[in-house]
Write an enzyme that holds these catalytic residues in place. Structure first.
Site, PDB file in Angstrom:
ATOM      1  CG  ASN A   1      -0.233   0.063   2.576  1.00 53.34           C
ATOM      2  OD1 ASN A   1       0.497   0.911   2.974  1.00 53.34           O
ATOM      3  ND2 ASN A   1      -0.354  -1.131   3.328  1.00 53.34           N
TER       4      ASN A   1
ATOM      5  CG  ASP B   1      -7.222  -4.895   6.425  1.00 54.95           C
ATOM      6  OD1 ASP B   1      -6.581  -4.708   7.519  1.00 54.95           O
ATOM      7  OD2 ASP B   1      -7.957  -3.783   5.848  1.00 54.95           O
TER       8      ASP B   1
ATOM      9  CE  LYS C   1       8.036 -13.056 -14.032  1.00 52.33           C
ATOM     10  NZ  LYS C   1       8.729 -12.646 -15.276  1.00 52.33           N
TER      11      LYS C   1
ATOM     12  CG  PHE D   1      -1.918   5.873  13.183  1.00 50.29           C
ATOM     13  CD1 PHE D   1      -1.220   5.487  14.571  1.00 50.29           C
ATOM     14  CD2 PHE D   1      -1.647   6.816  12.748  1.00 50.29           C
ATOM     15  CE1 PHE D   1      -0.291   6.461  14.959  1.00 50.29           C
ATOM     16  CE2 PHE D   1      -0.772   7.822  13.150  1.00 50.29           C
ATOM     17  CZ  PHE D   1      -0.310   7.687  14.412  1.00 50.29           C
TER      18      PHE D   1
ATOM     19  CE  LYS E   1     -10.998   1.090  11.208  1.00 49.61           C
ATOM     20  NZ  LYS E   1     -10.020   1.895  10.098  1.00 49.61           N
TER      21      LYS E   1
ATOM     22  CE  LYS F   1      -8.777  -2.687  14.125  1.00 45.62           C
ATOM     23  NZ  LYS F   1      -7.824  -3.036  13.141  1.00 45.62           N
TER      24      LYS F   1
HETATM   25  N1  CTP Z   1      -4.013  -3.047  12.093  1.00 47.30           N
HETATM   26  C1  CTP Z   1      -3.206  -4.165  12.604  1.00 47.30           C
HETATM   27  N2  CTP Z   1      -3.518  -5.497  11.654  1.00 47.30           N
HETATM   28  C2  CTP Z   1      -3.989  -5.554  10.775  1.00 47.30           C
HETATM   29  C3  CTP Z   1      -4.798  -4.381  10.258  1.00 47.30           C
HETATM   30  C4  CTP Z   1      -4.756  -3.299  10.891  1.00 47.30           C
HETATM   31  O1  CTP Z   1      -2.495  -4.022  13.639  1.00 47.30           O
HETATM   32  N3  CTP Z   1      -3.898  -6.745  10.167  1.00 47.30           N
HETATM   33  C5  CTP Z   1      -3.988  -1.820  12.760  1.00 47.30           C
HETATM   34  C6  CTP Z   1      -3.152  -0.522  12.164  1.00 47.30           C
HETATM   35  O2  CTP Z   1      -1.968  -0.736  12.471  1.00 47.30           O
HETATM   36  C7  CTP Z   1      -4.050   0.624  12.785  1.00 47.30           C
HETATM   37  C8  CTP Z   1      -5.349  -0.095  13.096  1.00 47.30           C
HETATM   38  O3  CTP Z   1      -5.500  -1.398  13.078  1.00 47.30           O
HETATM   39  O4  CTP Z   1      -3.401   0.913  13.977  1.00 47.30           O
HETATM   40  C9  CTP Z   1      -6.406   0.277  12.073  1.00 47.30           C
HETATM   41  O5  CTP Z   1      -6.125  -0.146  11.027  1.00 47.30           O
HETATM   42  P1  CTP Z   1      -7.124  -0.090   9.551  1.00 47.30           P
HETATM   43  O6  CTP Z   1      -6.545  -0.748   8.489  1.00 47.30           O
HETATM   44  O7  CTP Z   1      -7.628   1.194   9.716  1.00 47.30           O
HETATM   45  O8  CTP Z   1      -8.094  -0.920  10.294  1.00 47.30           O
HETATM   46  P2  CTP Z   1      -9.247  -2.193  10.038  1.00 47.30           P
HETATM   47  O9  CTP Z   1      -9.537  -3.001  11.143  1.00 47.30           O
HETATM   48  O10 CTP Z   1      -8.153  -2.959   9.021  1.00 47.30           O
HETATM   49  O11 CTP Z   1     -10.462  -1.766   9.407  1.00 47.30           O
HETATM   50  P3  CTP Z   1     -10.613  -1.416   7.640  1.00 47.30           P
HETATM   51  O12 CTP Z   1      -9.455  -1.855   7.023  1.00 47.30           O
HETATM   52  O13 CTP Z   1     -11.882  -1.978   7.841  1.00 47.30           O
HETATM   53  O14 CTP Z   1     -11.144   0.187   7.857  1.00 47.30           O
END
Ligand code: CTP
Length: 401
Positions: A209, A278, A288, A322, A336, A340
């Site tokens: 990303n 995610d 490859k 974050f 969140k 979390k």
């Molecule tokens: N995070 C994490 N591990 C993951 C995904 C996210 O620790 N596999 C943490 C990120 O580092 C961040 C927080 O969760 O501090 C929120 O991440 P975000 O991607 O915004 O949240 P998601 O739960 O993945 O929700 P969405 O993508 O649906 O917004």
């Protein structure tokens, strides 16, 4: 503060009288102060006022060289430990943002390597003008720090944003900048994750990303300066490792998860600023992938949500997550925070100018578990990091008492 030299650049606006007050306050606090005034500033308050308050010669003209052994603007630029532009007019902000050096202040500002802070003061419409906002943004990207103007009655008769910050508040910021009391995180271990993760598809391809890691690196750097023992688990190799920080480089969400869990027990504060993937390819190919069909479907599976796992197992740790969002920032951030089990969520709307991924600035809101929220203005990532860490230190301190 005895050995610290403040160069006060006074540009022309009605708030010049407040700069006189600031000079007096800085001198009384033990700083050495030298003043440069623009030709407009001297129309509001006479240089003699600043001379008497600073007990130093006031400079107003680049070509008045009273001491032949030095070049005045270079000498002042080198002398300063900190340069304050108070008040900073739209004109002076514009000059510095565009590298114009046509008077004593603007020339000195380009010549100094000391930190530069601007305290804007102007009419609300001038302040909001896109040209001024663009110039402020440019300065923030150059590393200039802004002391936000306040809102209220303006000398021009309007009510709105544009009032010079109060001299007492500016003084406190200057004192804090030089204060060894910056060691608010002494004896604390801070675990920080930063950057993107990379999820392999085959030996030459991966999903990732846009995260640059700059926010996490700024946090690591500032936490170390505040006296913490810092462990940075990073998904990027592009940024140089911050000084006095233990850096561990990882690739995937799974690697990051393993490393975080290894160090989580020892941490007092955990900051999950990484943009963790995610999902990852369900199958990682050993060789490859060759091109064949017109369309392919890559099956993805969920990665471990590290923050969620940390929240579940949390003991003494203060956990900060974050949330980079494109819409419904407030709602998603609060959700969140709860889901979390974090203690704080730092949320930003990544579609806003100045709050994106690769830039050097950010605009965040800090959401606390107790339901309070603190909205921070557009700031450099360094200043944003300082604010986040101060909030965390404060909350940790409150917990102890
Ligand atoms: N995070 C994490 N591990 C993951 C995904 C996210 O620790 N596999 C943490 C990120 O580092 C961040 C927080 O969760 O501090 C929120 O991440 P975000 O991607 O915004 O949240 P998601 O739960 O993945 O929700 P969405 O993508 O649906 O917004």
């Amino acid at each position: 503060m005895n050995e610290k030299n403040i160069l006060l650049c006074v540009s022309g606006g009605i708030a010049v009288y407040k700069a006189a007050d600031l000079t007096s306050k800085l001198v009384q606090s033990g700083f050495s102060v030298k003043v440069i005034m623009s030709s407009s500033a001297v129309k509001f308050v006479a240089p003699l006022t600043f001379q008497a308050l600073s007990r130093n010669e006031v400079h107003t003209d680049t070509f008045t060289e009273n001491d032949p052994s030095v070049i005045a603007h270079i000498d002042l630029a080198d002398w300063a430990d900190l340069v304050l532009v108070v008040p900073a007019t739209a004109n002076m902000i514009g000059k510095l943002a565009n590298g114009i050096a046509d008077d004593m202040i603007s020339t000195t500002l380009l010549a100094t390597t000391a930190p530069v802070w601007i305290a804007p003061a102007m009419n609300v419409h001038m302040y909001n003008h896109p040209a001024v906002q663009k110039n402020i943004q440019t300065l923030l990207e150059f590393g200039v720090r802004m002391i936000e103007p306040g809102s209220g009655y303006l000398a021009c008769g309007y009510t709105g944003k544009g009032r010079l910050e109060e001299p007492a508040v500016i003084l406190e910021k200057v004192k804090a900048f030089f204060s060894p009391g910056n060691s608010v995180l002494k004896n604390r271990t801070v675990l920080i994750t930063a950057g993107p993760t990379k999820e392999r598809l085959d030996p030459v391809r991966y999903f990732t990303n846009r995260s640059s890691g700059k926010m996490g690196y700024a946090l690591a750097e500032q936490a170390a300066l505040m006296g913490a023992n810092v462990i940075l688990i990073s998904g990027t190799d592009i940024l140089p490792d911050p000084k006095n920080v233990t850096c561990i480089h990882v690739e995937s969400a799974e690697d990051m998860y393993q490393e975080v869990m290894k160090h989580a027990d020892a941490a007092d504060i955990i900051i999950k600023s990484a943009a963790v993937a995610d999902y990852r390819p369900k199958q990682v190919l050993d060789s490859k992938m060759k091109k064949s069909a017109d369309q392919i479907i890559v099956e993805l599976e969920k990665t471990t949500d590290i923050l969620f796992e940390l929240g579940k197992r949390k003991k003494h740790q203060f956990i900060i997550g974050f949330a980079a969002e494109t819409n419904h920032v407030d709602e998603y951030a609060k959700e969140k925070l709860k889901r979390k089990n974090a203690d704080m969520i730092v949320a930003n709307n990544v579609t806003l100018k100045g709050a994106g991924f690769e830039g050097d600035t950010n605009i965040v809101t800090i959401y606390h578990k107790d339901g309070t929220a603190k909205e921070l203005p557009l700031m450099s990532k360094t200043d944003t990091a300082k604010e986040i860490l101060r909030e965390a230190a404060l909350k940790l301190g409150e917990r102890k008492t």
